[in-house]
Design a protein around this motif. Structure first.
Motif, short mmCIF file in Angstrom:
data_model
loop_
_atom_site.label_atom_id
_atom_site.label_comp_id
_atom_site.label_asym_id
_atom_site.label_seq_id
_atom_site.Cartn_x
_atom_site.Cartn_y
_atom_site.Cartn_z
N PRO A 115 -18.14 -41.45 -14.98
CA PRO A 115 -17.44 -40.32 -15.60
C PRO A 115 -18.18 -39.02 -15.33
N THR A 116 -17.42 -37.93 -15.12
CA THR A 116 -18.04 -36.59 -15.07
C THR A 116 -18.11 -36.05 -16.50
N ALA A 117 -18.72 -34.88 -16.65
CA ALA A 117 -18.75 -34.24 -17.96
C ALA A 117 -17.33 -34.07 -18.48
N GLN A 118 -16.43 -33.66 -17.59
CA GLN A 118 -15.03 -33.49 -18.00
C GLN A 118 -14.41 -34.81 -18.40
N GLY A 119 -14.80 -35.86 -17.68
CA GLY A 119 -14.30 -37.19 -18.03
C GLY A 119 -14.72 -37.58 -19.43
N TYR A 120 -15.98 -37.36 -19.72
CA TYR A 120 -16.47 -37.64 -21.07
C TYR A 120 -15.72 -36.80 -22.09
N ARG A 121 -15.45 -35.55 -21.71
CA ARG A 121 -14.78 -34.63 -22.63
C ARG A 121 -13.40 -35.17 -23.03
N VAL A 122 -12.63 -35.58 -22.02
CA VAL A 122 -11.31 -36.16 -22.31
C VAL A 122 -11.47 -37.41 -23.17
N PHE A 123 -12.44 -38.21 -22.82
CA PHE A 123 -12.70 -39.44 -23.58
C PHE A 123 -12.98 -39.11 -25.04
N VAL A 124 -13.89 -38.17 -25.26
CA VAL A 124 -14.29 -37.82 -26.62
C VAL A 124 -13.14 -37.19 -27.39
N THR B 66 -11.48 -47.32 -20.60
CA THR B 66 -12.24 -48.54 -20.29
C THR B 66 -13.42 -48.23 -19.39
N LEU B 67 -13.18 -47.37 -18.42
CA LEU B 67 -14.26 -47.03 -17.50
C LEU B 67 -15.42 -46.39 -18.24
N VAL B 68 -15.11 -45.43 -19.09
CA VAL B 68 -16.19 -44.76 -19.83
C VAL B 68 -16.92 -45.76 -20.72
N GLU B 69 -16.16 -46.61 -21.36
CA GLU B 69 -16.79 -47.61 -22.23
C GLU B 69 -17.73 -48.52 -21.44
N CYS B 70 -17.23 -48.98 -20.30
CA CYS B 70 -18.05 -49.86 -19.47
C CYS B 70 -19.32 -49.14 -19.02
N TYR B 71 -19.14 -47.91 -18.59
CA TYR B 71 -20.29 -47.18 -18.06
C TYR B 71 -21.31 -46.91 -19.17
N ILE B 72 -20.81 -46.57 -20.35
CA ILE B 72 -21.72 -46.32 -21.46
C ILE B 72 -22.48 -47.61 -21.81
N ARG B 73 -21.76 -48.73 -21.73
CA ARG B 73 -22.39 -50.01 -22.07
C ARG B 73 -23.43 -50.43 -21.03
N ASP B 74 -23.05 -50.37 -19.74
CA ASP B 74 -23.91 -50.98 -18.71
C ASP B 74 -24.75 -49.98 -17.92
N GLY B 75 -24.32 -48.75 -17.88
CA GLY B 75 -25.09 -47.77 -17.13
C GLY B 75 -24.94 -47.89 -15.63
#
Lengths: 361, 361
Positions: free
Chosen positions: B86-95, B32-41
DNA sequence: ATTTAGCACTCTTCATATAAGAGTGCTAAC
DNA sequence: GTTAGCACTCTTATATGAAGAGTGCTAAAT
């Protein structure tokens, strides 16, 4: 607004082009102001102008002159308590009648020439010229691909790709090569294509593209009645290739240099500029105008007529092969550029590129 | 630092690649955090995360989980009173394990396919694919030119330019054409060149460049004794052309789209990025790594190993002709990109480009 | 044992105020 | 015609304070 003391001659297109009627002092001060501003990038005030100019005047006197120059639209003030900055018209007067260009050291010319020597085919000559311009001026370099109309056809080859698609290869002038995919009405056999190429080469090798165009039209008229399918086809191919060969293009280098200038620190301005680079249309239109010029031509700021280039100047020079202008090269940067250096560099580079192209004949 | 509650599997290259051991709640919240951040910046705080997630938890509980995620290096906080990013690693887990990609509407695929249809030769297919990617993702598109080694030689032509310079024209695979100027040891007559081309075409037409290379070596060995000057020359030409044909390159489009992202609002960052684009070396090296991949491959932030790409992600997919990978295309943009949209777009475009190249055979 | 309310704390952001400095335009004296 | 003097304007830098967002921790509630 009070009336101006000095008269400035206006050219046909409504722009200031001469400062003949500016008095000696005003000219001297405008010159010094532009030089200071180009050097430091800061609005220059009456105080520092008094120090920099050879004239022995007080800041107050200088302020009087500045007010006049401002009325004439040659300088402007960002705000009340800043110094003055040249306008596009101010730069124009400076470039046209105040500027003395720096002569390039002959060793410097040698260095430029060396860079354009035809050693190693990669990267191409045009790209090297463009990089050279951007490297030596620390701005963006720009070289149009040679005009095919004025270029000489050296050889044409046809290669069958698939059913109705034929690849036409034109070797132009020298090592410049253009490839064009042609969609034909019917399939062509390899032998047919070879013969077509042979015919075209025998007829038009060494001719300019203009002559080729005429020859093609003529031949098609003559062939109306007794046209062999082959001739007809060859003509179609040639004409179609001719049409698609007319595309103008340029090679750009060192765009990123522009990112170092405070003039483009606003990212939206920068973006518009880079989009104009990618779009190419407007730049090409501008460069086309420089084809007719004998020597260096300069667009300063809004003179170009394009908003995106509002705080850009474009310094161009046409390059020649066999005495004929076949392209233009130049440098694009902020209006605040060292014209005295850039102008001779562009001038010489155009000559060197022409020479390099010539030596390859 | 307190010890992490959850275990995260680390891959061979030392990076987080799986979140299998993150508990349900932590996964859900990270997603959810990654989604929110991608959406709103904007950094997302515990309060808004509580509202956005389906979990019925108080902000305080969420803060506990966030602290754990931060210890794991999956999220970080720009400063004390901002939310998490999210950090790069956070994005990585997300992806890798949290993301569900959006399937493209079939009509959307049709639209993409339409853009890559071979109507009108200009601009080239690669450039169109690159523009397509940049246009539809609003980021920068990237397409490598096909690898010559795996490409099939369709035709070769030689054109004499001057004394010791011969232009070699290779038609590869399809309508892709490469021109190379070859500096020869001695002058060649036109007839000689024609024969050389004829010979090479008869021997190697339809062969891959790898096979051409082998054939050339073999023929040169065989010809050692009874070599005609022509054969020898043809071999030399082919080998030299082969060598210079190995240059890798890519077609970039829509760089200016990147200027719209706040991630690149720092002009010096932007400049470095654009210089990397112009330099090409690093990008090519990265793209080469994607050639071996079966499908979509992603570099997130510093995973690329290049500082300039610190806050960039690169989403790539190889494209195939005849089942063989011959190139890579992709999209480059800020790490904060809509992976769920971009991944299928890149995937499909690679397939469509392959198909378009195939249909031209 | 987990969850949550409460609260003190930190840090950013925004607005406002103030002082310093740069440069001008005008006027009056030289 | 030139210049000194001076009031004025505008930018820039710096300090200040209030508001707001979000956190971490603790103690109470479930």
């Amino acid at each position: 607004m009070k009336s101006a003391k000095y008269v400035v001659i206006i050219s046909v297109d409504g722009r200031v082009v001469s400062s003949n009627e500016l008095n000696e002092r005003a000219q001297q001060l405008l010159k010094t102001l532009v030089e200071c501003y180009i050097r430091d990038g800061q609005p220059v005030g009456s105080r520092s102008l008094a120090r920099s100019s050879d004239l022995d005047l007080s800041p107050a006197s200088i302020r009087n002159v500045m007010a006049d120059l401002e009325d004439l639209g040659l300088v402007t003030s960002p705000h009340t308590s800043a110094g003055r900055v040249p306008t596009a018209q101010g730069y124009r007067v400076f470039v046209n009648s105040l500027l003395q260009v720096q002569l390039l050291e002959s060793e410097e010319v040698q260095r430029l020439r060396h860079q354009l020597e035809p050693e190693g085919a990669r990267p191409g000559l045009l790209e090297r010229a463009s990089r050279l311009l951007s490297g030596v001026t620390r701005m963006a370099g720009l070289v149009t691909v040679p005009r095919p109309e004025q270029a000489v056809l050296r050889q044409v080859e046809f290669v069958s790709l698939s059913e109705n698609r034929v690849l036409a290869i034109f070797v132009i002038n020298d090592s410049e090569v253009q490839n064009h995919v042609i969609h034909t009405g019917r399939p062509f056999a390899a032998a047919e294509l070879t013969q077509a190429a042979k015919y075209l080469n025998s007829q038009f090798r060494g001719k300019t593209f203009d002559e080729v165009r005429q020859g093609v039209v003529q031949a098609m008229r003559d062939a109306k009645d007794n046209a062999t399918s082959l001739l007809q086809a060859a003509m179609n191919l040639a004409e179609e290739a001719q049409r698609s060969a007319e595309q103008r293009d340029y090679v750009l280098a060192g765009q990123t240099n522009l990112m170092g200038f405070s003039e483009f620190s606003n990212i939206s301005t920068l973006r518009q500029l880079f989009e104009a680079f990618a779009e190419k249309r407007d730049l090409l239109h501008l460069l086309d105008q420089c084809l007719v010029s004998k020597g260096v031509q300069i667009f300063i700021g809004d003179e170009s007529g394009y908003d995106v280039l509002g705080n850009c100047s474009l310094v161009t020079a046409p390059y020649r092969v066999d005495g004929k202008v076949i392209g233009v090269l130049g440098v694009i940067g902020p209006t605040r550029m060292a014209y005295d250096r850039v102008i001779p560099i562009v001038d010489v580079t155009a000559k060197l590129l022409g020479a390099a192209l010539n030596s390859r004949q």
